[in-house]
Design a protein around this motif. Sequence first.
Motif: not given
Length: 365
Positions: A303-309, A318-322, A327-328
């Motif tokens: 996956a690719k990380a999108y935002t970090v909070e 938050q990561a892009f997946l398929s 949310n992790i």
Amino acid sequence: MSSVQIRDVRKSFGNFEVLHGVSIPIEDGQFVVLVGPSGCGKSTLLRMLAGLENITSGTISIGDRVVNNVQPKERDIAMVFQNYALYPQKSVYKNLAFPLQMRKLPKDEIDKKVREAARVLDMTQLLERKPRELSGGQQQRVALGRALVRDPAVFLMDEPLSNLDAKLRVQMRSEIKRFHQDLKATIIYVTHDQLEAVTMADRMAVMNGGYLQQYDTPAQVFANPVNMFVAGFVGSPAMSLVPLEASTGQGRAVLTSAEGWHLELSTANARKVDKAKSRKVVLGARHSTIKLHKSAVPGSVPAKAYTVEPTGDVTFVQAFLSGAIVNISVPPAVAVAPDEQIWLEFDQERIHLFDGETEMALRAD
């Protein structure tokens, strides 16, 4: 206090049906929350319970009495509104006393009921103040007290905390919950805030589009959502939902993404996928059930990380997946940068699987 039975209730405005056969059994002393997005029909249902809207079909009973054609003042209910609806020129004492004066109760009985309500809600010191001299939380407490003095069979609450700031909402949630516990009152509470529902309710009725989606304890709704709407609505952050395709490889059931990665399923999850009406399957997972890795490990997917909070004690990634956002939650010490390549590992014991065609949860049995 009384039980409430809502049986196959429908409501139409002209040819437009806004409630579609809703049935909700509410036991004496239960705290039930009607929750859902704007326009789902929850406030309309509450207004029908109060007698402020006519029922198109179905029945509503309070105690042993069907109240479909009973006037609001004769239903033995008390409402707490979003805007408090206090008389600005009257003191707190007089605001609390007013509904009792309208019933022509003796003065000494009115005084006893008012002072008891003030004691229960810890506002004895406010009785001589006017509403304009009170904070939002204090005004809401007065609105609760005015309902309490009437000693109704059922309390109806229509988004009573929506005008308060975040800190006061948390405080008033606790006060209303304690109010319920102390009185063992039957309360029907409307909100669009699923966090209010989860933290306050004995049972929650999740509604969408005029349909009752699920009615159960908050713990059961959170742990076993019946469909994708409930899964994505209840929980903060919401459950991540990833559209995939089911197939069989080397005798094992796998989920395949559009990017080409594969997730091998456990035997129990494979049985669930067998129940799907098509090969389209949606993977659901809560943030706390996903492990984030900086490099590939067996069973993980890219996956690719999108935002970090960062929030202090936990960091949400938050990561892009398929094609979906996942949310992790990770410990604050785990450093993740936006656009960083990461790998996600799903807990097979705690993932949810949904039929991509019907959007219903897939069960192994």
